[in-house]
Design a protein around this motif. Structure first.
Motif, mmCIF file in Angstrom:
data_model
loop_
_atom_site.group_PDB
_atom_site.id
_atom_site.type_symbol
_atom_site.label_atom_id
_atom_site.label_comp_id
_atom_site.label_asym_id
_atom_site.label_seq_id
_atom_site.Cartn_x
_atom_site.Cartn_y
_atom_site.Cartn_z
ATOM 1 N N LEU A 8 0.832 -1.205 0.000
ATOM 2 C CA LEU A 8 0.000 0.000 0.000
ATOM 3 C C LEU A 8 0.865 1.253 0.000
ATOM 4 N N MET A 9 1.885 1.279 0.856
ATOM 5 C CA MET A 9 2.773 2.448 0.915
ATOM 6 C C MET A 9 3.505 2.639 -0.414
ATOM 7 N N ASN A 10 3.922 1.551 -1.015
ATOM 8 C CA ASN A 10 4.649 1.653 -2.286
ATOM 9 C C ASN A 10 3.751 2.141 -3.412
ATOM 10 N N ASP A 11 2.517 1.691 -3.418
ATOM 11 C CA ASP A 11 1.578 2.174 -4.441
ATOM 12 C C ASP A 11 1.262 3.655 -4.235
ATOM 13 N N LYS A 12 1.119 4.074 -2.987
ATOM 14 C CA LYS A 12 0.874 5.485 -2.695
ATOM 15 C C LYS A 12 2.084 6.341 -3.088
ATOM 16 N N ALA A 13 3.275 5.798 -2.922
ATOM 17 C CA ALA A 13 4.476 6.525 -3.328
ATOM 18 C C ALA A 13 4.476 6.763 -4.834
ATOM 19 N N LEU A 14 4.129 5.741 -5.600
ATOM 20 C CA LEU A 14 4.077 5.894 -7.052
ATOM 21 C C LEU A 14 2.997 6.895 -7.471
ATOM 22 N N GLU A 15 1.884 6.910 -6.748
ATOM 23 C CA GLU A 15 0.840 7.896 -7.040
ATOM 24 C C GLU A 15 1.368 9.321 -6.840
ATOM 25 N N ARG B 4 8.695 -6.632 -7.288
ATOM 26 C CA ARG B 4 7.419 -6.092 -7.761
ATOM 27 C C ARG B 4 7.458 -4.570 -7.834
ATOM 28 N N ALA B 5 7.997 -3.945 -6.785
ATOM 29 C CA ALA B 5 7.995 -2.485 -6.722
ATOM 30 C C ALA B 5 8.864 -1.873 -7.809
ATOM 31 N N VAL B 6 10.028 -2.468 -8.050
ATOM 32 C CA VAL B 6 10.905 -1.935 -9.092
ATOM 33 C C VAL B 6 10.256 -2.116 -10.466
ATOM 34 N N ALA B 7 9.613 -3.253 -10.678
ATOM 35 C CA ALA B 7 8.906 -3.461 -11.946
ATOM 36 C C ALA B 7 7.777 -2.452 -12.124
ATOM 37 N N ALA B 8 7.195 -1.986 -11.012
ATOM 38 C CA ALA B 8 6.086 -1.035 -11.076
ATOM 39 C C ALA B 8 6.552 0.409 -11.252
ATOM 40 N N GLY B 9 7.848 0.663 -11.047
ATOM 41 C CA GLY B 9 8.335 2.015 -11.281
ATOM 42 C C GLY B 9 9.238 2.607 -10.219
ATOM 43 N N LEU C 84 11.687 5.370 -3.823
ATOM 44 C CA LEU C 84 12.240 4.092 -3.405
ATOM 45 C C LEU C 84 11.186 3.351 -2.596
ATOM 46 N N ALA C 85 11.150 2.047 -2.746
ATOM 47 C CA ALA C 85 10.138 1.227 -2.078
ATOM 48 C C ALA C 85 10.571 0.861 -0.668
ATOM 49 N N GLN C 86 9.607 0.402 0.116
ATOM 50 C CA GLN C 86 9.899 -0.253 1.386
ATOM 51 C C GLN C 86 9.478 -1.703 1.264
ATOM 52 N N VAL C 87 10.084 -2.563 2.084
ATOM 53 C CA VAL C 87 9.781 -3.998 2.028
ATOM 54 C C VAL C 87 9.640 -4.539 3.450
ATOM 55 N N PRO C 88 8.909 -5.652 3.619
ATOM 56 C CA PRO C 88 8.789 -6.270 4.947
ATOM 57 C C PRO C 88 10.041 -7.100 5.248
#
Length: 328
Positions: free
Chosen positions: A94-101, A130-135, A113-117
């Protein structure tokens, strides 16, 4: 050109969204006009302003600062490393998708940059990919997960995964060590935070972990490497004279400085000169820690106006190294 590789964001997370992670401890954003408060459960955590969540305001800020590109990453309170992965993975997604938005408002200017568990290495590897593939340009991680430092076997596996997939990493100190003595004056941020960064670097060097991680890994430590540049001579001296320091580290500790990068957020001409002397001008990137008060207030001035850095080093630090590191 100026590229700031270390800045933070926090999306307007509602209390209800945070409760899906942990009603008592997950962070959310309470806003009022251009101001706000990061909340942790029902407790105020940090006063903030809309540069943290408003992309239009953020782009205006970049214009004021003369920045071409700013790379944003999670405010570390968002990591959620202490939660079960069944809740932490959807939270990170959710945080990563909001970052891309947020970045989509000005995709040429705002990067993320993404965060991961990181408490679950398999899930962390999947979400990084997944996050890098998404942008996302790469991933930000904390320097430890509870008592596990970066040399722990699972965390080394994550670093190996990022090396294999060409995923750049920014390591940020967080959850600072303290026994309660650092009560006032932001001492955890001023004392323990630089120590956490140094601990992360030395855990990789002295454990021999760098011998198991491909040299292709793109790894950057925030805040100028913390205490590492100033104390590297002490570490080399210990390695030369104490076998307990050498037992897992086959080479002189200072020989590993070419395995990682640091940002330039040291706020002092002498400190920046030492940092470049230790790391080399090709291993330092502009980082501001914006938009927080402990960050650089005039982003890039410490580099661009430095009295002794060469023009070539200034150019590399302000943008050239970041373009190579992140593929911008």
């Amino acid at each position: 050109m100026k590229i700031d590789i270390h800045s933070h964001f926090m999306p307007p997370i509602s209390q209800a969204e945070a409760a899906r992670l942990d009603p008592a401890r997950a962070p959310w954003l309470k806003t009022e006009g251009r101001g706000g408060q990061i909340m942790v459960g029902d407790r105020p955590f940090r006063p903030v302003n809309d540069l943290l969540w408003d992309p239009e305001r953020r782009v205006g800020y970049l214009d004021e600062q003369g920045l071409d590109v700013q790379i944003m990453c999670a405010t570390p309170v968002m990591f959620g490393y202490d939660q079960p992965v069944a809740r932490a993975l959807p939270w990170a997604q959710l945080m990563n998708d909001k970052a891309l938005e947020m970045a989509a408002f000005a995709p040429d200017r705002l990067k993320v940059l993404a965060q991961v568990p990181l408490q679950d290495i398999d899930a962390a590897c999947r979400e990084a990919s997944r996050a890098v593939a998404a942008g996302h340009l790469g991933v930000q991680i904390g320097n430890h997960v509870g008592p596990k430092d970066l040399d722990e076997e699972g965390l080394v596996t994550f670093l190996q995964h990022c090396a294999a997939e060409g995923i750049p990493l920014l390591v940020h100190p967080w959850d600072m060590m303290t026994d309660g003595r650092m009560k006032r004056w932001m001492l955890p941020w001023l004392v323990a935070m630089p120590a956490e960064t140094q601990l992360g670097i030395l855990s990789l060097i002295l454990s021999g972990a760098f011998e198991r991680i491909p040299e292709s890994l793109k790894l950057c430590f925030a805040h100028g490497g913390g205490g590492f540049p100033y104390l590297l001579g002490r570490v080399d001296n210990a390695w030369r004279h104490r076998d307990i320091v050498r037992q897992d580290c086959p080479k002189l500790p200072s020989s590993y400085v070419k395995r990682f990068y640091v940002d330039s957020a040291v706020f002092d001409d002498g400190a920046l000169r030492l940092l470049v002397d230790v790391m080399g001008g090709d291993r330092v990137m502009l980082g501001s820690d914006a938009p927080f008060p402990l960050g650089e207030q005039s982003i890039g001035a410490g580099v661009g106006e430095h009295p002794t850095l060469s023009a070539a080093d200034k150019s590399r630090i302000l943008a050239g190294n970041a373009r190579e590191f992140f593929g911008i």
